[in-house]
Motif scaffolding. Sequence first.
Motif, short mmCIF file in Angstrom:
data_model
loop_
_atom_site.label_atom_id
_atom_site.label_comp_id
_atom_site.label_asym_id
_atom_site.label_seq_id
_atom_site.Cartn_x
_atom_site.Cartn_y
_atom_site.Cartn_z
N UNK A 129 0.83 -1.20 0.00
CA UNK A 129 0.00 0.00 0.00
C UNK A 129 0.87 1.26 0.00
N UNK A 130 1.99 1.19 0.69
CA UNK A 130 2.91 2.33 0.76
C UNK A 130 4.31 1.79 0.99
N UNK A 131 5.29 2.59 0.60
CA UNK A 131 6.69 2.26 0.83
C UNK A 131 7.28 3.33 1.74
N UNK A 132 7.27 3.11 3.06
CA UNK A 132 7.72 4.15 4.00
C UNK A 132 9.23 4.37 3.91
N UNK A 133 9.66 5.53 4.40
CA UNK A 133 11.08 5.86 4.35
C UNK A 133 11.85 5.32 5.56
N UNK A 134 11.13 4.77 6.54
CA UNK A 134 11.78 4.24 7.74
C UNK A 134 10.99 3.03 8.22
N UNK A 135 11.65 2.16 8.98
CA UNK A 135 10.96 1.00 9.54
C UNK A 135 11.64 0.62 10.86
N UNK A 136 11.46 1.47 11.87
CA UNK A 136 12.07 1.19 13.16
C UNK A 136 11.46 -0.05 13.82
N UNK A 137 10.20 -0.35 13.51
CA UNK A 137 9.61 -1.56 14.07
C UNK A 137 10.42 -2.78 13.67
N UNK A 138 10.76 -2.87 12.40
CA UNK A 138 11.58 -3.99 11.93
C UNK A 138 13.00 -3.88 12.45
N UNK A 139 13.60 -2.71 12.39
CA UNK A 139 15.00 -2.55 12.77
C UNK A 139 15.22 -2.87 14.25
N UNK A 140 14.25 -2.48 15.10
CA UNK A 140 14.41 -2.73 16.53
C UNK A 140 14.35 -4.22 16.86
N UNK A 177 4.83 -7.29 17.78
CA UNK A 177 4.03 -6.09 18.01
C UNK A 177 4.83 -4.87 17.54
N UNK A 178 4.13 -3.76 17.32
CA UNK A 178 4.78 -2.55 16.81
C UNK A 178 4.81 -1.47 17.89
N UNK A 179 5.91 -1.45 18.61
CA UNK A 179 6.08 -0.50 19.72
C UNK A 179 7.31 0.37 19.53
N UNK A 180 7.72 0.61 18.28
CA UNK A 180 8.98 1.32 18.04
C UNK A 180 8.98 2.72 18.64
N UNK A 219 9.80 -4.96 30.51
CA UNK A 219 10.25 -6.23 29.95
C UNK A 219 9.21 -6.80 29.00
N UNK A 220 7.94 -6.77 29.40
CA UNK A 220 6.88 -7.31 28.55
C UNK A 220 6.72 -6.48 27.27
N UNK A 221 6.88 -5.17 27.38
CA UNK A 221 6.76 -4.33 26.20
C UNK A 221 7.86 -4.65 25.19
N UNK A 222 9.09 -4.77 25.68
CA UNK A 222 10.20 -5.12 24.79
C UNK A 222 9.97 -6.50 24.20
#
Length: 600
Positions: free
Chosen positions: A529-540, A579-582, A569-572
């Motif tokens: 749908x879109x190609x974002x310029x960043x992906x901290x969710x994946x990188x983290x 999950x997406x918590x970047x 701890x649970x969030x990390x």
Amino acid sequence: MGNALESDARFKQHLFEGVGFGLGRVSLDILNPQPQPIWSHDQSRCAVMEGELYDQQGLRWELEQRGVQFQAESDAELALHLYEAYGEDFAEKLNGVFAIAIWDGDERKMVVVNDRLSNQPVYYALTRNGLIFGSGVRALLTDPALSCQTDRLAIAQFLTFDHVLDDRTFLEEVKLLPQASLLTFRQTTGDAGRVSIRRYWELKYADAYPLRSETDYVEELKQLTRQAVARRVSGEMPLGILLSGGLDSRVLLGELADLVPGDRLHTFTWGIPGCDDSRSAKELAKVAHAQHHFFELKPDWLLEKAEEAVRITDGMGNVTNLHALAAAQEESQLARVVFKGFVGDAMMGYALVKRFWGDYDEETWFRAHLKTHTELGLITFNAQEQTRLFTDEFQRQIGDSVFEGYRMGLKRFGSREMAMQRLYFDMTQRVPRMTLHGVEVMRSYAPVRLPFCDNDLYDFTLRVPPGYLFERRLIARAFSEAHPALAKVPIAGSGMPMIACSREITARAWKLAQWHLRNHGLSRLAGPYARPYKDYNLWFRTLLRPWVEETLLNPTALGRGYFNPDYLRKLVGAHMAGAEHAVRLGAFLSLELWHKQFID
């Protein structure tokens, strides 16, 4: 203090210590490179300044008619002479981005003033030794008399809105000088001295509007935008612009392309290769005949520069928002000065939604604002989540102050008109306490010019009925009429051009084809749908995972006393599981790295 502010060799320090006071400037020395402080003719007053003043000719002529003789083309000298001529009212005459400090030896007082939007932040504290101030909280920490007690409410605000509110910082004793303020400190016998602060300009939207056509507003906006950019173009130095695929930066590109030869105009875009912004920006630069440069935003850039980003923003910027730093050094080698479309979104209606055109009871009014804030992705942890996040003692100390501060920030506008309340909140809270961080990290390598902050342009937006700002209608129309060729380039994200043209037909046809492909189980052929310029969710959760876990889950970080260790701890763990918590983790990373650099 100078070394604590910036110790790298690219910065020049101009320092002076007098009897009972000291002044200094730490600067790249690209703009206003003359040595500072600047002294009055009788050596009784001196001034230091960081930033720029625009539209000076009239002021210089006015002072020359009064017998003032200028020694150099220095903005600091102009400010000093204006102070000598008009006293503390001098600030009302200034158009620019600046922080100015003036020592008045005759009156034994220090005067500190910032610009209307506080685009050059000034932090200050009053200790037993007197007043200390600087462009960063880190500079003030060199004074042993300053307490390092953290401000827990500021920390809670940061973890709620991704920025601190009002004048708070992470230190209880250090405050941010409010926008358009003049601080006066007078030395007195027997104590640390007295500080007074007053506003020399108030952000005030119109009480009533004249009956004007939309076309009239569009024409005035076009003229004022051209003027704002032209005021910031001078000399022969190469200029750059941070160019995304959105609206604000292309507005500036259009005006700059009319004023600057293509061989001196550089466009800078960073992101994941192939992202929507990179494709749109490349085409925009080609249409404008500018020199385009793309920099890959590498997944591991934070490993090298996170601590620097946190230092520059004194911990109050989320590291997931500070990627302008990633390529700043390379950009500064190509352009001496960089333009940025800063505040264009906030002042031109970015956050206005239809529900604002209504009247509600007190509680519904508040929930409507908060719902909009949440829908825009601007709430990091809501009130319910905070009961699990914060320790009982921390929660007891802050009480309801976080959301009460949000409520007061909206009500401070003084009217029940919700659209204007939201514009006011963004310009007095989100812009100086969050959006500005992107300017600050870029400014550490090159001066940044912000045409949307021009006094005349900003004053115009205060006189525009909010209906014309809804969905950014006014600026979109003005730009499309002024630069139709650039308006044909699709907006990143939507993939649609801004005006009716053949490309609109092609884009709509492709979107329809994508819908059918996805509907028939062929999503792979349809593409994302879109190609974002960043992906901290994946990188983290991949390359940066060891760094994130080591930084946030070590005993010292978990024992700060702010958060429940099990919740963190649970969030990390949830993020690492998919999950997406970047953004949330980015806030914790900034806070922890700040503690490690300045508190531990």
